[in-house]
Design an enzyme around this catalytic site. Structure first.
Site, PDB file in Angstrom:
ATOM      1  N   ASN A   1      25.114  -8.310  92.240  1.00 38.66           N
ATOM      2  CA  ASN A   1      25.920  -7.088  92.122  1.00 38.66           C
ATOM      3  C   ASN A   1      27.158  -7.144  93.012  1.00 38.66           C
ATOM      4  O   ASN A   1      28.245  -6.708  92.608  1.00 38.66           O
ATOM      5  CB  ASN A   1      25.074  -5.861  92.477  1.00 38.66           C
ATOM      6  CG  ASN A   1      24.326  -5.341  91.273  1.00 38.66           C
ATOM      7  OD1 ASN A   1      24.347  -5.952  90.205  1.00 38.66           O
ATOM      8  ND2 ASN A   1      23.645  -4.224  91.421  1.00 38.66           N
TER       9      ASN A   1
ATOM     10  N   VAL B   1      15.675   3.210  85.581  1.00 42.78           N
ATOM     11  CA  VAL B   1      14.975   1.925  85.592  1.00 42.78           C
ATOM     12  C   VAL B   1      13.503   2.094  85.213  1.00 42.78           C
ATOM     13  O   VAL B   1      12.970   1.341  84.401  1.00 42.78           O
ATOM     14  CB  VAL B   1      15.131   1.261  86.977  1.00 42.78           C
ATOM     15  CG1 VAL B   1      14.165   0.114  87.155  1.00 42.78           C
ATOM     16  CG2 VAL B   1      16.557   0.749  87.122  1.00 42.78           C
TER      17      VAL B   1
ATOM     18  N   CYS C   1      24.652   1.678  91.367  1.00 44.62           N
ATOM     19  CA  CYS C   1      24.334   0.327  91.828  1.00 44.62           C
ATOM     20  C   CYS C   1      25.421  -0.292  92.697  1.00 44.62           C
ATOM     21  O   CYS C   1      25.199  -0.510  93.893  1.00 44.62           O
ATOM     22  CB  CYS C   1      24.016  -0.565  90.638  1.00 44.62           C
ATOM     23  SG  CYS C   1      22.448  -0.095  89.881  1.00 44.62           S
TER      24      CYS C   1
ATOM     25  N   ARG D   1      26.533   9.524  89.123  1.00 44.00           N
ATOM     26  CA  ARG D   1      26.418   9.179  90.547  1.00 44.00           C
ATOM     27  C   ARG D   1      27.574   8.255  90.938  1.00 44.00           C
ATOM     28  O   ARG D   1      27.816   7.241  90.294  1.00 44.00           O
ATOM     29  CB  ARG D   1      25.059   8.515  90.814  1.00 44.00           C
ATOM     30  CG  ARG D   1      23.910   9.507  90.652  1.00 44.00           C
ATOM     31  CD  ARG D   1      22.568   8.854  90.815  1.00 44.00           C
ATOM     32  NE  ARG D   1      22.232   7.984  89.705  1.00 44.00           N
ATOM     33  CZ  ARG D   1      21.055   7.358  89.588  1.00 44.00           C
ATOM     34  NH1 ARG D   1      20.120   7.527  90.505  1.00 44.00           N
ATOM     35  NH2 ARG D   1      20.801   6.588  88.559  1.00 44.00           N
TER      36      ARG D   1
ATOM     37  N   LYS E   1      30.596   5.319  83.694  1.00 46.93           N
ATOM     38  CA  LYS E   1      31.035   4.373  82.673  1.00 46.93           C
ATOM     39  C   LYS E   1      30.606   4.922  81.323  1.00 46.93           C
ATOM     40  O   LYS E   1      29.905   5.947  81.262  1.00 46.93           O
ATOM     41  CB  LYS E   1      30.459   2.991  82.921  1.00 46.93           C
ATOM     42  CG  LYS E   1      28.959   2.879  82.743  1.00 46.93           C
ATOM     43  CD  LYS E   1      28.552   1.464  83.064  1.00 46.93           C
ATOM     44  CE  LYS E   1      27.423   0.971  82.265  1.00 46.93           C
ATOM     45  NZ  LYS E   1      27.011  -0.370  82.478  1.00 46.93           N
TER      46      LYS E   1
ATOM     47  N   LYS F   1      26.467   1.334  96.235  1.00 43.88           N
ATOM     48  CA  LYS F   1      25.412   1.341  97.268  1.00 43.88           C
ATOM     49  C   LYS F   1      24.924  -0.080  97.560  1.00 43.88           C
ATOM     50  O   LYS F   1      24.594  -0.402  98.700  1.00 43.88           O
ATOM     51  CB  LYS F   1      24.264   2.272  96.869  1.00 43.88           C
ATOM     52  CG  LYS F   1      23.246   1.695  95.927  1.00 43.88           C
ATOM     53  CD  LYS F   1      22.077   2.639  95.761  1.00 43.88           C
ATOM     54  CE  LYS F   1      21.113   2.164  94.696  1.00 43.88           C
ATOM     55  NZ  LYS F   1      20.482   0.882  94.942  1.00 43.88           N
TER      56      LYS F   1
ATOM     57  N   GLY G   1      31.875   2.512  89.959  1.00 44.15           N
ATOM     58  CA  GLY G   1      31.105   3.632  90.507  1.00 44.15           C
ATOM     59  C   GLY G   1      29.657   3.419  90.104  1.00 44.15           C
ATOM     60  O   GLY G   1      29.233   2.279  89.879  1.00 44.15           O
TER      61      GLY G   1
ATOM     62  N   LEU H   1      19.280  -4.663  84.352  1.00 39.58           N
ATOM     63  CA  LEU H   1      19.796  -3.903  83.197  1.00 39.58           C
ATOM     64  C   LEU H   1      21.076  -3.171  83.566  1.00 39.58           C
ATOM     65  O   LEU H   1      21.306  -2.847  84.741  1.00 39.58           O
ATOM     66  CB  LEU H   1      18.747  -2.909  82.690  1.00 39.58           C
ATOM     67  CG  LEU H   1      18.242  -1.787  83.607  1.00 39.58           C
ATOM     68  CD1 LEU H   1      19.215  -0.646  83.736  1.00 39.58           C
ATOM     69  CD2 LEU H   1      16.917  -1.288  83.102  1.00 39.58           C
TER      70      LEU H   1
END
Ligand SMILES: NC(=O)c1ccc[n+]([C@@H]2O[C@H](COP(=O)([O-])OP(=O)(O)OC[C@H]3O[C@@H](n4cnc5c(N)ncnc54)[C@H](O)[C@@H]3O)[C@@H](O)[C@H]2O)c1
Length: 449
Positions: A227, A11, A279, A346, A339, A282, A276, A154
Site C-alpha cells: 500500500n 473486509v 487504507c 473515510r 473513490k 492510515k 483517501g 481487495l
C-alpha cells in the site's frame, strides 16, 4: 470448513460472503448489534457491487449466518478471521485496541483449538503480540491457539471481483499445519470452484492467483509495503503534474508514456486530488511509525504523505484563482466517496474540500451516487442531490472530487445552460480540456495543457 469472521465491515463481509460461496460454513459476528440485525434482515450495510447477491445466495444455501453473540461465533469456528478496524491514532500509529479486545474474547470463549487469522491490516510484529495475548488471556491453558496473517488486498469498488480473482493470496504462518489449513480454505477460490457473480460463472481464463506461504512478520510487512508503494506512486504522479503545470507539459502524456515501460506500469499514476479512504492514508502513517520505532529512516514515505495532504491546497489555489471570492458563491461538488463505486467516505478528499468551502462561506450543493446518506450526518450544512444536474443548477462552479462514471458521462452542454457560470474545476482529470472549452467552459484540471 467452519469459519468465524469477526467484524462485518467492508473486509469482513466480503471475506465471509466469498468464502461461503466457496463452500465453507461462515459465522459472522460484530460488536455493532444494529449491523447484525440489518444483516439478519437481509440488508447489506455497505455498498459494494455484487456483495448483496453473494450474501443472499449464501444465506439461501445456509452457508452464512450472523450473530451478535461473539462467544457463540468463536466457539463454532475452527478458523477465526479477525476483520476489525485498525484506525490511526493521532500519532499515526495503528490503534490495535479492537484486535486486543477480540483476542481476549477468543481466548476466553474458545473451548477447542483455533487458528486465529489476522485479516485486518496490522503492523509487523502484531502476530507476535497476538500470540502472547491469546496465551495471557486464556483461562483454559489446555486450549491451543495458532496465529496466521492473511492480509487482504481487495480494492473497495471491485472487492468481490478481487476476492474471487486474487493475483496473490499471502499467508504468514508459524508451521506447515497452519499453511495446509489456509491452502484448504482458499483451494476453491484458486481452483475457481464457486459461482462467480461477476462473470456469471464464466470467469475468463488467464493467469490464476498464487498462494504464497511466508512468515507472519513478512506477511504483515507485505501489506504495508504494497500500500505504501502505491501511495508513493500516486504522490510521484502528482508532483510530476505540478511540474507539468509550471513548465507547460501535459501530465497525461508524460505518465502514459512512463507507464508503458513494464517496469513502471500505467496504474496509480493518475494526477489529481490524491488518495483517501481507509487504507492508504492510515497504512502509510502506520508504516512510517513502524519504521521509526525500529530505527529505520523512511523519510520518502513522509514526503509522499506531505504531497498528498497538499493536493487539497493545490485544488483550493485553482478554486480561488477561478472564483476569486468564495464567500456567497454557490458551488456544486460532484463526488463525496473517496473513490468511485463505493459509499466509503473515510478520509475522502471531497469532505476536506467541502469543509473548507463551508468555512469560507460558500453555499455547497453535493451529489454522489452512493455516499450521500453517510455524509449527511457529518456535513448537515450541505444541500444534497441524487441527481448531479440538480446540484449543478444555478452553480457558480462545479468541482469534481470523485471519478464516478455518472460524472464522466455528464452532458456539459446541457448542464452549462442551467449553471450560473460555466466553470468546472476537475480534481480527477475526467474531461477533455478541448471539449470543455468548445462547450464554452472555463475548465481547470491537474497538470494538463
Ligand atoms: N476497506 C478496505 O478496502 C480494506 C482493504 C484491505 C484491508 N483492510 C483492512 O481491514 C480492516 C477492516 O477494514 P474495513 O474497511 O472492513 O473496516 P470497517 O470499519 O468497515 O469494519 C470493521 C468492522 O469491525 C467491527 N468491530 C470493531 N471492533 C470490533 C470488535 N471488538 N468486535 C467485533 N467487531 C468489531 C466494526 O463494528 C465494523 O463493522 C482494517 O484493518 C483495514 O485496514 C481494509
Amino acid at each position: 470448513m467452519r469459519l468465524t469472521v469477526i467484524g462485518c465491515g467492508y473486509v469482513g463481509l466480503v471475506t465471509g460472503a466469498c468464502l461461503a460461496a466457496a463452500g465453507h460454513e461462515v459465522y459472522c459476528t460484530d460488536i455493532d448489534e444494529k449491523r447484525i440485525e440489518q444483516l439478519k434482515a437481509g440488508k447489506v450495510p455497505i455498498y459494494e457491487e455484487h456483495l448483496d447477491k453473494v450474501l443472499k445466495h449464501a444465506v439461501a444455501e445456509k452457508k452464512i449466518s450472523y450473530t451478535a453473540d461473539a462467544g457463540e461465533a468463536i466457539r463454532v469456528g475452527e478458523v477465526i478471521f479477525i476483520c476489525v478496524g485498525t484506525p490511526p491514532k493521532d500519532t499515526g500509529e495503528a490503534d490495535l485496541s479492537a484486535i486486543d479486545h477480540v483476542a481476549r474474547q477468543i481466548a476466553q470463549e474458545a473451548r477447542t483449538p483455533k487458528l486465529v487469522v489476522e485479516k485486518s491490516t496490522v503492523p509487523a510484529l502484531t502476530g507476535v503480540q497476538l500470540q502472547k495475548a491469546l496465551a495471557a488471556y486464556s483461562q483454559r491453558g489446555s486450549v491451543k491457539f495458532e496465529v496466521a496473517s492473511n492480509p487482504e488486498f481487495l480494492r473497495e469498488g471491485t472487492a468481490v471481483e478481487d476476492f474471487f480473482h486474487p493475483d496473490r493470496i499471502v499467508v504468514g504462518v508459524e508451521n506447515e499445519k497452519s499453511a495446509e489449513v489456509m491452502r484448504q480454505i482458499y483451494a476453491p477460490i484458486l481452483e475457481r470452484k464457486f459461482h462467480c457473480p461477476v462473470h456469471g460463472g464464466q470467469c475468463p481464463s488467464g493467469t490464476r492467483g498464487e498462494l504464497l506461504v511466508t512468515t507472519i512478520n513478512s506477511a504483515e510487512l507485505i501489506k504495508h509495503a504494497s500500500n505504501s508503494f502505491l501511495a508513493l506512486k500516486i504522490s510521484y504522479a502528482n508532483v510530476i503534474s505540478d511540474l507539468c503545470e509550471r513548465i507547460g507539459a501535459d501530465v497525461e502524456e508524460v505518465t502514459h508514456a512512463m507507464g508503458l515501460d513494464p517496469r513502471i506500469g500505467t496504474q496509480f499514476l493518475k494526477a489529481g486530488l490524491g488518495f483517501g479512504g481507509f487504507c492508504f492514508p492510515k497504512d502509510i502513517q502506520a508504516f512510517i511509525h513502524l519504521a521509526s520505532s525500529v530505527g529505520v529512516d523512511f523519510d520518502m514515505l513522509k514526503a509522499a504523505e506531505r504531497v498528498n495532504k497538499q493536493r487539497i491546497d493545490r485544488f483550493f489555489e485553482k478554486i480561488r484563482k477561478a472564483l476569486w471570492v468564495i464567500k456567497g458563491k454557490k458551488v456544486a461538488v460532484l463526488g463525496l466517496a473517496f473513490k468511485a463505486n463505493t459509499d466509503d467516505i473515510r478520509f475522502a478528499p471531497a469532505l476536506d474540500v467541502i469543509r473548507r468551502l463551508l468555512e469560507e462561506g460558500a453555499e455547497v450543493h453535493a451529489s454522489d451516487p452512493q455516499a450521500i446518506s453517510r455524509t449527511k450526518p457529518l456535513l448537515p450544512a450541505v444541500t444534497y442531490h441524487e441527481d448531479p444536474y440538480a446540484a449543478l443548477k444555478g452553480a457558480d462552479a462545479a468541482l469534481v472530487c470523485t471519478e464516478w462514471k455518472a460524472f464522466r458521462n455528464i452532458d456539459w452542454s446541457k448542464a452549462g445552460q442551467t449553471m450560473s457560470r460555466r466553470l468546472v474545476i476537475d480534481g480527477r482529470n475526467l474531461y477533455s480540456p478541448k471539449k470543455m472549452h468548445e462547450w464554452g467552459f472555463e475548465y481547470y484540471s491537474f497538470g494538463r495543457l
